[in-house]
Design an enzyme around this catalytic site. Sequence first.
Site, PDB file in Angstrom:
ATOM      1  N   HIS A 197       0.953  -1.285  -0.048  1.00 35.04           N
ATOM      2  CA  HIS A 197      -0.192  -0.053   0.151  1.00 35.04           C
ATOM      3  C   HIS A 197       0.963   1.072   0.035  1.00 35.04           C
ATOM      4  CE1 HIS A 197      -3.350  -3.022   1.052  1.00 35.04           C
ATOM      5  NE2 HIS A 197      -3.838  -2.061   0.276  1.00 35.04           N
ATOM      6  N   GLU A 440     -10.867 -10.591  -4.749  1.00 33.32           N
ATOM      7  CA  GLU A 440      -9.335 -10.570  -4.378  1.00 33.32           C
ATOM      8  C   GLU A 440      -9.057 -11.807  -3.474  1.00 33.32           C
ATOM      9  OE1 GLU A 440      -8.725  -7.143  -2.489  1.00 33.32           O
ATOM     10  OE2 GLU A 440     -10.416  -6.908  -1.171  1.00 33.32           O
ATOM     11  N   ASP A 464      -4.612  -8.096  -4.108  1.00 34.05           N
ATOM     12  CA  ASP A 464      -4.845  -9.205  -3.202  1.00 34.05           C
ATOM     13  C   ASP A 464      -4.747 -10.589  -3.785  1.00 34.05           C
ATOM     14  OD1 ASP A 464      -4.102  -7.847  -0.708  1.00 34.05           O
ATOM     15  OD2 ASP A 464      -6.122  -6.944  -0.894  1.00 34.05           O
ATOM     16  N   CYS A 511      -9.360  -3.433 -10.461  1.00 36.14           N
ATOM     17  CA  CYS A 511      -8.855  -1.789  -9.947  1.00 36.14           C
ATOM     18  C   CYS A 511      -7.643  -2.128  -9.321  1.00 36.14           C
ATOM     19  CB  CYS A 511      -9.977  -1.502  -9.114  1.00 36.14           C
ATOM     20  SG  CYS A 511     -10.371  -2.407  -7.492  1.00 36.14           S
TER      21      CYS A 511
HETATM   22  C1  PEP Z   1      -6.535  -5.187  -4.739  1.00 36.76           C
HETATM   23  O1  PEP Z   1      -6.296  -5.747  -3.825  1.00 36.76           O
HETATM   24  O2  PEP Z   1      -5.978  -5.479  -5.826  1.00 36.76           O
HETATM   25  C2  PEP Z   1      -7.096  -3.812  -4.415  1.00 36.76           C
HETATM   26  C3  PEP Z   1      -7.272  -2.837  -5.337  1.00 36.76           C
HETATM   27  O3  PEP Z   1      -7.069  -3.356  -3.242  1.00 36.76           O
HETATM   28  P1  PEP Z   1      -5.866  -2.827  -2.179  1.00 36.76           P
HETATM   29  O4  PEP Z   1      -4.734  -2.561  -2.884  1.00 36.76           O
HETATM   30  O5  PEP Z   1      -6.558  -1.522  -1.594  1.00 36.76           O
HETATM   31  O6  PEP Z   1      -5.850  -4.088  -1.330  1.00 36.76           O
HETATM   32 MG    MG Z   2      -7.156  -5.506  -1.738  1.00 35.66          MG
END
Ligand code: PEP
Ligand code: MG
Length: 579
Positions: A197, A440, A464, A511
């Site tokens: 993140h 995910e 994820d 996403c």
């Molecule tokens: C993901 O897991 O791909 C996602 C978009 O959510 P995050 O990166 O916030 O876990």
């Molecule tokens: Mg995620």
Amino acid sequence: MSDERVFEGLAVSAGIAIGSAFVLDGARTQVAEIALDAAVVPDEITRFNGAVGKALRQLRRVKAKATTLPGAAAEEMNILLDAHMAMLSGSRLIRGVEKRIASDKINAEAALQREMDHLAQSFAAMADSYLASRVEDIREAGRRVLRNLHEGEAETLANLPEDSVLIAEDISPADTAQINPQMVQGLVAELGGRDGHSAIMARALDLPAVMGVTGLRHHCRAGDAVIVDGSEGKIVINPTAATLQKYRRARDRFKKDREALKSLRKLPAITSDGADITLMANLELPREVDRALEAGAQGVGLLRTEFLFMNRKTLPDEEEQFEAMRGIVQAMDGKPVTIRTLDLGGEKLSSAVDAGESANPALGLRAIRLCLRQPKLFETQLAAILRAAHFGPVRILVPMISSMEEIKQVRERLVAVHKRLQRRGDKIPDELPPLGVMIEVPGAALSADALAQVSDFFSIGSNDLTQYTLAIDRADEQVADLYNPLHPAVLRLIQFTTEAALRARIPISLCGEMAADPKLSALLIGLGIRELSMAPSRLPEVKRTIRGLSLLEATTYAGRVMSQSSEAVIREMINEAAQ
Ligand code: PEP
Ligand code: MG
């Protein structure tokens, strides 16, 4: 002789930064002393022990990483880290602090500061050079605990000097949220993976960043000239005049390319044979809304609401959450905004929310599991979202769903909150906003047919999904080379999920960070995905790629990629197609 030194790490956010090093060592000058009520003393000791436990976990990680340093450096680092770990394991320092919290009835920070000063004085009095050198170890270990008690370097990071390059051991998402990109040129961390993140946040802020640069802090001093090459994953400390000039040119070229892409802003993301692709923005912080609009985003495909819970000790109430969401919905001016419910857990922590301790945080009480266990927390957020939905089209997205039952429970709560707000006379839409599921977790992908029956849309979280399918921590630089969204297993889950959504005739988007890689656009579109959501800065390049693609060719190409079983061959095919 030149002082120039070059280090290599993971290229996590493209671009070139040139500035002076701001080395974060966790030192804080002021520790406020707060008198405590006797009743809260046990809680304060627990809080202190939590910060010590976290410090030990951090040190173990740094130690594991240090084994990759060359020979003597690894040994030296090991001795140092062992000393710090010993300082924090049932030592005089720890016992002393616990005692002080209980007897002096003061906060953990002040008790720790007093105990450090006391130990330093008594060691100095012994006039023994070995013991005197331990004082610095005590201070360094203590500062690490202080930093954990403070939760990040919030105050320091918000006020970094102009043109600084932040160099830290680890940068948490909460820390990154504090950074002012007008002042900071780039980020470098010794820990952290490509799709963690903090890396995502660096890309969101459009700051060149390199992570996983082992031992860097021991090789540079505050104020050193530093170059961050976020495209190649290189750091240059004290560059020569010639190097500096080379990178200045590269930086200008990078900026020029970015400018050229701006001309695409108003053009549609349409393939050469007329297929419309929707390009949306991922937002980590409200201040990115302008960038999303500037980049020509057709809406927000993922609003990560964790920003509302970071760097604070109390929960945001419904009003505060509503105001933040309303601002974004109104700014998007009729374009859809996909608001994801709280996805705390794993590396995204908040001291405002008690998620308990977990030996395995990535698999523990996190995201929707946490929200369903804490109804008040969840319903407050749902109420804020419903009220924001009065101001424009909103979709609700739920993270980390692993079963049909979970999404059914979410819908029940949403219906209940909707009714309550109607009774209260709030302005909310008559109909519930679409309720979608993040795919995910591998189990969710494999149950996509069933989940599609109870969901209004899907959004694939490929970050994820990769982490859990391959059992590889996305934020751990030690296994970064194994983290690969192009692994056939991940691609098959994406394909399976997409086909399930198409069969059920529900919209599907992606996403995760794969959406932001133009090299993967043909594959994703060829698999049937028509909506991609990414950091605003990535959007123009993806659009340019899509405008050069043919849907027909992309579909054939995706078929060829999906028939492969080797990661290496797939990577080669992707690279070749991108030439
Ligand atoms: C993901 O897991 O791909 C996602 C978009 O959510 P995050 O990166 O916030 O876990
Ligand atoms: Mg995620």
